[in-house]
Scaffold this motif. Structure first.
Motif, PDB file in Angstrom:
ATOM      1  N   ILE A  23       0.847  -1.196   0.000  1.00  0.00           N
ATOM      2  CA  ILE A  23       0.000   0.000   0.000  1.00  0.00           C
ATOM      3  C   ILE A  23       0.878   1.240   0.000  1.00  0.00           C
ATOM      4  O   ILE A  23       1.924   1.277   0.650  1.00  0.00           O
ATOM      5  N   TYR A  24       0.454   2.237  -0.765  1.00  0.00           N
ATOM      6  CA  TYR A  24       1.163   3.521  -0.833  1.00  0.00           C
ATOM      7  C   TYR A  24       0.529   4.458   0.185  1.00  0.00           C
ATOM      8  O   TYR A  24      -0.676   4.712   0.135  1.00  0.00           O
ATOM      9  N   ILE A  25       1.334   4.983   1.122  1.00  0.00           N
ATOM     10  CA  ILE A  25       0.801   5.834   2.184  1.00  0.00           C
ATOM     11  C   ILE A  25       1.180   7.295   2.020  1.00  0.00           C
ATOM     12  O   ILE A  25       0.922   8.104   2.899  1.00  0.00           O
ATOM     13  N   GLY A  26       1.770   7.650   0.903  1.00  0.00           N
ATOM     14  CA  GLY A  26       2.161   9.038   0.667  1.00  0.00           C
ATOM     15  C   GLY A  26       1.033   9.876   0.097  1.00  0.00           C
ATOM     16  O   GLY A  26      -0.086   9.389  -0.090  1.00  0.00           O
ATOM     17  N   PRO A  27       1.329  11.139  -0.212  1.00  0.00           N
ATOM     18  CA  PRO A  27       0.303  12.019  -0.786  1.00  0.00           C
ATOM     19  C   PRO A  27       0.003  11.653  -2.244  1.00  0.00           C
ATOM     20  O   PRO A  27       0.797  10.963  -2.889  1.00  0.00           O
ATOM     21  N   GLN A  73       1.894   5.518  11.595  1.00  0.00           N
ATOM     22  CA  GLN A  73       2.423   6.165  12.804  1.00  0.00           C
ATOM     23  C   GLN A  73       3.796   6.756  12.539  1.00  0.00           C
ATOM     24  O   GLN A  73       4.080   7.883  12.943  1.00  0.00           O
ATOM     25  N   ARG A  74       4.662   5.994  11.858  1.00  0.00           N
ATOM     26  CA  ARG A  74       6.003   6.506  11.545  1.00  0.00           C
ATOM     27  C   ARG A  74       5.925   7.715  10.621  1.00  0.00           C
ATOM     28  O   ARG A  74       6.690   8.669  10.778  1.00  0.00           O
ATOM     29  N   ALA A  75       5.006   7.706   9.666  1.00  0.00           N
ATOM     30  CA  ALA A  75       4.868   8.822   8.730  1.00  0.00           C
ATOM     31  C   ALA A  75       4.421  10.097   9.442  1.00  0.00           C
ATOM     32  O   ALA A  75       4.691  11.198   8.974  1.00  0.00           O
ATOM     33  N   GLY A  76       3.771   9.957  10.588  1.00  0.00           N
ATOM     34  CA  GLY A  76       3.328  11.113  11.350  1.00  0.00           C
ATOM     35  C   GLY A  76       4.285  11.554  12.437  1.00  0.00           C
ATOM     36  O   GLY A  76       4.030  12.530  13.138  1.00  0.00           O
ATOM     37  N   LYS A  77       5.402  10.840  12.580  1.00  0.00           N
ATOM     38  CA  LYS A  77       6.360  11.144  13.642  1.00  0.00           C
ATOM     39  C   LYS A  77       7.595  11.834  13.052  1.00  0.00           C
ATOM     40  O   LYS A  77       8.332  11.243  12.257  1.00  0.00           O
ATOM     41  N   ALA A  78       7.794  13.078  13.439  1.00  0.00           N
ATOM     42  CA  ALA A  78       8.926  13.855  12.930  1.00  0.00           C
ATOM     43  C   ALA A  78      10.244  13.123  13.152  1.00  0.00           C
ATOM     44  O   ALA A  78      10.452  12.506  14.196  1.00  0.00           O
ATOM     45  N   GLY A  79      11.094  13.178  12.148  1.00  0.00           N
ATOM     46  CA  GLY A  79      12.416  12.569  12.246  1.00  0.00           C
ATOM     47  C   GLY A  79      12.530  11.203  11.603  1.00  0.00           C
ATOM     48  O   GLY A  79      13.631  10.747  11.333  1.00  0.00           O
ATOM     49  N   THR A  80      11.412  10.544  11.333  1.00  0.00           N
ATOM     50  CA  THR A  80      11.481   9.224  10.704  1.00  0.00           C
ATOM     51  C   THR A  80      11.651   9.371   9.197  1.00  0.00           C
ATOM     52  O   THR A  80      11.315  10.409   8.617  1.00  0.00           O
ATOM     53  N   ILE A  81      12.160   8.336   8.559  1.00  0.00           N
ATOM     54  CA  ILE A  81      12.350   8.367   7.111  1.00  0.00           C
ATOM     55  C   ILE A  81      11.010   8.512   6.396  1.00  0.00           C
ATOM     56  O   ILE A  81      10.901   9.210   5.388  1.00  0.00           O
ATOM     57  N   GLU A  82       9.973   7.893   6.935  1.00  0.00           N
ATOM     58  CA  GLU A  82       8.649   8.007   6.326  1.00  0.00           C
ATOM     59  C   GLU A  82       8.116   9.442   6.423  1.00  0.00           C
ATOM     60  O   GLU A  82       7.540   9.953   5.467  1.00  0.00           O
ATOM     61  N   TYR A  83       8.338  10.086   7.542  1.00  0.00           N
ATOM     62  CA  TYR A  83       7.904  11.475   7.724  1.00  0.00           C
ATOM     63  C   TYR A  83       8.623  12.388   6.737  1.00  0.00           C
ATOM     64  O   TYR A  83       7.996  13.226   6.087  1.00  0.00           O
ATOM     65  N   ARG A  84       9.935  12.204   6.629  1.00  0.00           N
ATOM     66  CA  ARG A  84      10.714  13.039   5.700  1.00  0.00           C
ATOM     67  C   ARG A  84      10.307  12.790   4.259  1.00  0.00           C
ATOM     68  O   ARG A  84      10.187  13.727   3.459  1.00  0.00           O
ATOM     69  N   ALA A  85      10.063  11.526   3.913  1.00  0.00           N
ATOM     70  CA  ALA A  85       9.648  11.195   2.547  1.00  0.00           C
ATOM     71  C   ALA A  85       8.283  11.811   2.247  1.00  0.00           C
ATOM     72  O   ALA A  85       8.083  12.414   1.181  1.00  0.00           O
ATOM     73  N   PHE A  86       7.334  11.676   3.163  1.00  0.00           N
ATOM     74  CA  PHE A  86       5.996  12.236   2.964  1.00  0.00           C
ATOM     75  C   PHE A  86       6.087  13.755   2.800  1.00  0.00           C
ATOM     76  O   PHE A  86       5.466  14.339   1.890  1.00  0.00           O
TER      77      PHE A  86
END
Length: 95
Positions: A23-27, A73-86
Motif C-alpha cells: 500500500i502507498y501511504i504518501g500524498p 504512525q512513523r509517517a506522522g512522527k517527525a524525524g522518521t524516514i517516512e515522515y521526511r519522505a511524505f
C-alpha cells in the motif's frame, strides 16, 4: 526474532523489495498516477518504476499492507524516514 535496533536500521536503508500486497501511504502524485492508500496486490507494478526513479522518496512510502498501522504512525512522527519522505513529496506534489 529481530531486535528493534535492526528494524530502525532497515528503515533508514532503502526499503526491502517485497512481494504480496503493498500500500502507498504518501500524498497523491502525478495527476492521479499514484494515489494515497492505493493497494497493489502483487507488489509494486512495473509502470511505476520511472516515477519511483525520479522521486525515490516514494519507495519509503510503499509498505506491506500488514504493516500499515505502524507505517502510518512513523509517517506522522517527525524525524522518521517516512515522515521526511511524505513531507518531501507533499511539498512537490502535483494533484
Amino acid at each position: 526474532m529481530r531486535s528493534r535496533g535492526s528494524d530502525r536500521k532497515r528503515s533508514r536503508d532503502k526499503p526491502a523489495v517485497t512481494a504480496g500486497p503493498i500500500i502507498y501511504i504518501g500524498p497523491n502524485l502525478e495527476r492521479g498516477r499514484l494515489r494515497q492508500y492505493t493497494i497493489f496486490r502483487d507488489g509494486v507494478p512495473q509502470y511505476l518504476a520511472p516515477l519511483i526513479d525520479s522521486r525515490p522518496e516514494i519507495s519509503h512510502l510503499l509498505v506491506p499492507v500488514a504493516d500499515l498501522a505502524a507505517a502510518i504512525q512513523r509517517a506522522g512522527k517527525a524525524g522518521t524516514i517516512e515522515y521526511r519522505a511524505f513531507s518531501a513529496l507533499k511539498g512537490g506534489a502535483k494533484s
